[in-house]
Motif scaffolding. Structure first.
Motif, PDB file in Angstrom:
ATOM      1  N   LEU A  35       0.829  -1.202   0.000  1.00  0.00           N
ATOM      2  CA  LEU A  35       0.000   0.000   0.000  1.00  0.00           C
ATOM      3  C   LEU A  35       0.870   1.262   0.000  1.00  0.00           C
ATOM      4  O   LEU A  35       0.546   2.249  -0.659  1.00  0.00           O
ATOM      5  CB  LEU A  35      -0.944   0.019   1.199  1.00  0.00           C
ATOM      6  CG  LEU A  35      -2.022  -1.069   1.267  1.00  0.00           C
ATOM      7  CD1 LEU A  35      -3.045  -0.715   2.345  1.00  0.00           C
ATOM      8  CD2 LEU A  35      -2.703  -1.290  -0.065  1.00  0.00           C
ATOM      9  N   ALA A  73      -7.533   3.658  -3.023  1.00  0.00           N
ATOM     10  CA  ALA A  73      -6.390   3.776  -3.924  1.00  0.00           C
ATOM     11  C   ALA A  73      -6.467   5.079  -4.711  1.00  0.00           C
ATOM     12  O   ALA A  73      -7.569   5.554  -5.033  1.00  0.00           O
ATOM     13  CB  ALA A  73      -6.360   2.590  -4.883  1.00  0.00           C
ATOM     14  N   ILE A  82      -2.840  -3.717  -6.468  1.00  0.00           N
ATOM     15  CA  ILE A  82      -3.360  -4.287  -5.215  1.00  0.00           C
ATOM     16  C   ILE A  82      -4.176  -5.547  -5.509  1.00  0.00           C
ATOM     17  O   ILE A  82      -4.041  -6.567  -4.821  1.00  0.00           O
ATOM     18  CB  ILE A  82      -4.216  -3.254  -4.459  1.00  0.00           C
ATOM     19  CG1 ILE A  82      -3.358  -2.053  -4.048  1.00  0.00           C
ATOM     20  CG2 ILE A  82      -4.863  -3.886  -3.221  1.00  0.00           C
ATOM     21  CD1 ILE A  82      -4.158  -0.849  -3.585  1.00  0.00           C
TER      22      ILE A  82
END
Length: 200
Positions: A35, A73, A82
């Protein structure tokens, strides 16, 4: 001595983050590193669960058991990275999102461009990846239905936008959120033991 306490607190916080995230992924450490590389964050009930961990609101009425994981995101490219990581590491695949599920997120449609839902046979919950407008993952968070869930977990820290209220188990409704969303979310979190009020 202060540095020692900071290190202990940091270690404890990371442990709590990993504990909550492990409900959805097998390797939280690698997950948050990923992330960080794509500037995405975790928000929603997972971030709230970490914030109130150890308090009287911690899993009151067993509310954390069925909580999903919401990832925000900044771009479609970040979302794809991801998705691929989750598919490879934990067997997640894309599933259909119903109209009612979509309503859950459209507090401010101008802040969100896409929503993708993922499920894995290894877990009973699901993961939603929400792509924000303006290449900023945090944009939708400040438009949530209320202050109680305006929190996020980044690759390095927990951010609580309204700490005095949130840590006391209180939330204030966002007056600009859709009325139906305000009502549904307020009721949901009241059932979880939180106190929800309106702006004066």
């Amino acid at each position: 001595m202060c540095a020692l306490f900071r290190d202990v607190a940091r270690t404890e916080l990371r442990s709590r983050i990993n504990e909550q995230t492990r409900r959805h992924v097998t390797n939280p450490r690698e997950f948050y590193q990923l992330l960080g590389t794509v500037s995405a964050v975790v928000s929603g009930s997972t971030a709230l669960a970490v914030a109130v961990s150890g308090s009287s609101y911690d899993n009151k009425n067993n509310w954390q058991k069925n909580s999903d994981l919401d990832i925000y995101a900044p771009t479609i490219e970040a979302m794809d990275i991801i998705k691929q990581w989750l598919a490879t590491h934990d067997g997640y695949g894309v599933v259909r999102v119903t109209r009612n599920n979509l309503r859950h997120y459209w507090t401010s449609p101008a802040c969100i461009s896409t929503i993708v839902r993922l499920r894995s046979p290894r877990y009973t919950t699901h993961i939603d990846i929400i792509t924000a407008q303006a290449n900023t993952a945090t944009l939708p968070i400040v438009s949530f239905w209320g202050t109680l869930v305006m929190n996020m977990i980044t690759s390095t820290r927990l951010v609580i936008l309204y700490p005095r209220f949130t840590l006391a188990g209180k939330g204030v409704v966002n007056p600009h959120a859709l009325k139906a969303r305000q009502r549904d979310a307020s009721e949901k979190y009241k059932q979880r033991g939180f106190k929800i009020t309106k702006f004066p």
